[in-house]
Write a protein that holds these residues in place. Structure first.
Motif, PDB file in Angstrom:
ATOM      1  N   PHE A  81       0.832  -1.209   0.000  1.00 42.82           N
ATOM      2  CA  PHE A  81       0.000   0.000   0.000  1.00 42.82           C
ATOM      3  C   PHE A  81       0.867   1.260   0.000  1.00 42.82           C
ATOM      4  N   TYR A  82       1.480   1.578   1.131  1.00 47.00           N
ATOM      5  CA  TYR A  82       2.223   2.829   1.249  1.00 47.00           C
ATOM      6  C   TYR A  82       3.436   2.833   0.323  1.00 47.00           C
ATOM      7  N   GLY A  83       3.595   3.943  -0.375  1.00 46.87           N
ATOM      8  CA  GLY A  83       4.735   4.110  -1.254  1.00 46.87           C
ATOM      9  C   GLY A  83       4.541   3.628  -2.673  1.00 46.87           C
ATOM     10  N   GLU A  84       3.397   2.991  -2.952  1.00 46.15           N
ATOM     11  CA  GLU A  84       3.209   2.440  -4.302  1.00 46.15           C
ATOM     12  C   GLU A  84       3.128   3.548  -5.349  1.00 46.15           C
ATOM     13  N   ASP A  85       2.560   4.688  -4.981  1.00 46.06           N
ATOM     14  CA  ASP A  85       2.460   5.785  -5.933  1.00 46.06           C
ATOM     15  C   ASP A  85       3.832   6.380  -6.246  1.00 46.06           C
ATOM     16  N   VAL A  86       4.677   6.505  -5.236  1.00 44.36           N
ATOM     17  CA  VAL A  86       6.026   7.022  -5.446  1.00 44.36           C
ATOM     18  C   VAL A  86       6.836   6.056  -6.309  1.00 44.36           C
ATOM     19  N   ASP A  87       6.663   4.768  -6.057  1.00 47.85           N
ATOM     20  CA  ASP A  87       7.362   3.754  -6.848  1.00 47.85           C
ATOM     21  C   ASP A  87       6.972   3.828  -8.319  1.00 47.85           C
ATOM     22  N   ILE A  88       5.682   4.013  -8.589  1.00 49.46           N
ATOM     23  CA  ILE A  88       5.218   4.136  -9.976  1.00 49.46           C
ATOM     24  C   ILE A  88       5.899   5.329 -10.642  1.00 49.46           C
ATOM     25  N   ALA A  89       5.877   6.470  -9.960  1.00 45.90           N
ATOM     26  CA  ALA A  89       6.446   7.688 -10.531  1.00 45.90           C
ATOM     27  C   ALA A  89       7.952   7.560 -10.744  1.00 45.90           C
ATOM     28  N   LYS A  90       8.629   6.975  -9.780  1.00 43.12           N
ATOM     29  CA  LYS A  90      10.088   6.827  -9.860  1.00 43.12           C
ATOM     30  C   LYS A  90      10.488   5.967 -11.053  1.00 43.12           C
ATOM     31  N   ARG A  91       9.770   4.873 -11.257  1.00 43.23           N
ATOM     32  CA  ARG A  91      10.119   3.979 -12.362  1.00 43.23           C
ATOM     33  C   ARG A  91       9.657   4.533 -13.709  1.00 43.23           C
ATOM     34  N   ALA A  92       8.522   5.252 -13.713  1.00 45.47           N
ATOM     35  CA  ALA A  92       8.046   5.864 -14.955  1.00 45.47           C
ATOM     36  C   ALA A  92       8.990   6.960 -15.425  1.00 45.47           C
ATOM     37  N   GLN A  93       9.610   7.665 -14.473  1.00 46.18           N
ATOM     38  CA  GLN A  93      10.496   8.772 -14.818  1.00 46.18           C
ATOM     39  C   GLN A  93      11.713   8.303 -15.605  1.00 46.18           C
TER      40      GLN A  93
ATOM     41  N   ILE B 218      -1.931  14.680  10.866  1.00 46.77           N
ATOM     42  CA  ILE B 218      -0.503  14.604  11.207  1.00 46.77           C
ATOM     43  C   ILE B 218       0.017  13.174  11.064  1.00 46.77           C
ATOM     44  N   LYS B 219      -0.743  12.207  11.580  1.00 45.23           N
ATOM     45  CA  LYS B 219      -0.312  10.814  11.484  1.00 45.23           C
ATOM     46  C   LYS B 219      -0.246  10.370  10.034  1.00 45.23           C
ATOM     47  N   MET B 220      -1.275  10.694   9.264  1.00 42.58           N
ATOM     48  CA  MET B 220      -1.304  10.250   7.879  1.00 42.58           C
ATOM     49  C   MET B 220      -0.207  10.920   7.062  1.00 42.58           C
ATOM     50  N   ALA B 221      -0.029  12.227   7.241  1.00 41.80           N
ATOM     51  CA  ALA B 221       1.011  12.946   6.509  1.00 41.80           C
ATOM     52  C   ALA B 221       2.387  12.401   6.852  1.00 41.80           C
ATOM     53  N   SER B 222       2.598  12.065   8.124  1.00 46.06           N
ATOM     54  CA  SER B 222       3.895  11.520   8.544  1.00 46.06           C
ATOM     55  C   SER B 222       4.174  10.187   7.866  1.00 46.06           C
ATOM     56  N   ILE B 223       3.157   9.324   7.825  1.00 47.29           N
ATOM     57  CA  ILE B 223       3.332   8.011   7.187  1.00 47.29           C
ATOM     58  C   ILE B 223       3.652   8.176   5.704  1.00 47.29           C
ATOM     59  N   TYR B 224       2.936   9.071   5.035  1.00 47.25           N
ATOM     60  CA  TYR B 224       3.160   9.266   3.601  1.00 47.25           C
ATOM     61  C   TYR B 224       4.539   9.846   3.320  1.00 47.25           C
ATOM     62  N   PHE B 225       4.969  10.821   4.118  1.00 49.16           N
ATOM     63  CA  PHE B 225       6.281  11.418   3.876  1.00 49.16           C
ATOM     64  C   PHE B 225       7.412  10.440   4.176  1.00 49.16           C
ATOM     65  N   ILE B 226       7.272   9.649   5.239  1.00 48.37           N
ATOM     66  CA  ILE B 226       8.294   8.635   5.556  1.00 48.37           C
ATOM     67  C   ILE B 226       8.443   7.658   4.401  1.00 48.37           C
ATOM     68  N   ASN B 227       7.325   7.230   3.871  1.00 46.91           N
ATOM     69  CA  ASN B 227       7.375   6.260   2.772  1.00 46.91           C
ATOM     70  C   ASN B 227       7.809   6.902   1.461  1.00 46.91           C
TER      71      ASN B 227
END
Length: 244
Positions: free
Chosen positions: A178-190, A216-225
């Protein structure tokens, strides 16, 4: 004779859904009003739901229903990719309301930039009050300096990607739950072309996760990932909780 205008690329819309009988009707109503007749197909991927998600999807003429038994957002996205036929595959979440002009922006951006691999844009939150919506949407503004440095940013409920780019990427990484899947897509697409995060390409969505987890909790989780995927190539958070 005047040169022929190149045909617009075809677009497949994919909507992953897990136990979304309450949110999916409004999503599909918006899709019928603003996307149907323009996208070549609309695909709902039922990710092993135990509620009435299938019945909702089957009420809408022209919607293709497919089932993915292995739960996980990346697996549902992959099933949509394997089912879709379009030149461009657009993904939204089941709690989004695709607005008028949204699909036209996909044609516009891909049409004027042949190097564009992937297009994404920010959320707005239709069920948060004005202040909470402004604060919640503000993180997209805060993240723009990061985007300008690393060159990619994406939100999973609002992106469009070229089919050939997905093929070169090998599809979606099913090891990410779940967490980080969007960043992974963007990183590999780039690696295949430009990843554009356009502030005009806005998607109304539910703030239900923010309401239940807290900003705060949700933003922290997203930024960490986010940073974990950027620098380590894998998410920092493995588990996640379904918010319905």
């Amino acid at each position: 004779m005047p040169a022929e205008t190149p045909a617009r690329p075809t677009i497949s819309l994919v909507i992953p859904a897990y136990n979304e009988q309450d949110y999916l009707p409004a999503c599909l109503d918006a899709v019928m009003a603003n996307v149907a007749g323009k996208a070549m197909e609309i695909i709902v991927v039922d990710n092993n739901s135990t509620d009435g998600t299938k019945a909702v999807a089957e009420r809408y003429p022209g919607v293709t229903y497919v089932f993915e038994a292995e739960k996980g957002i990346t697996r549902a996205r992959q099933r949509g990719f394997l089912t879709a036929s379009g030149d461009i595959i657009a993904y939204v979440d089941a709690d989004t309301h695709p607005p008028a002009g949204w699909i036209e922006q996909i044609w516009e951006q891909f049409g004027k930039n042949p190097e564009l691999a992937c297009l994404s844009g920010p959320y707005s939150f239709y069920d948060l009050n004005g202040l909470r919506n402004a604060v919640s949407a503000g993180w997209f503004v805060a993240a723009r300096p990061l985007y300008s440095i690393i060159g990619y940013m994406l939100v999973g409920g609002n992106f469009a990607i070229r089919r050939d780019v997905l093929e070169k990427m090998g599809g979606f990484d099913a090891s990410i739950e779940f967490y980080g899947e969007d960043v992974d897509i963007a990183k590999r697409a780039q690696k295949q072309g430009k990843v554009l995060f356009s502030p005009r390409f806005v998607m109304p969505t539910s703030g239900r996760r923010m309401k239940k987890q807290g900003f705060i909790k949700m933003a922290s989780i997203y930024f960490i990932n986010f940073f974990s995927i950027v620098f380590r190539g894998k998410p920092a958070t493995m588990g996640y909780k379904d918010i319905r």
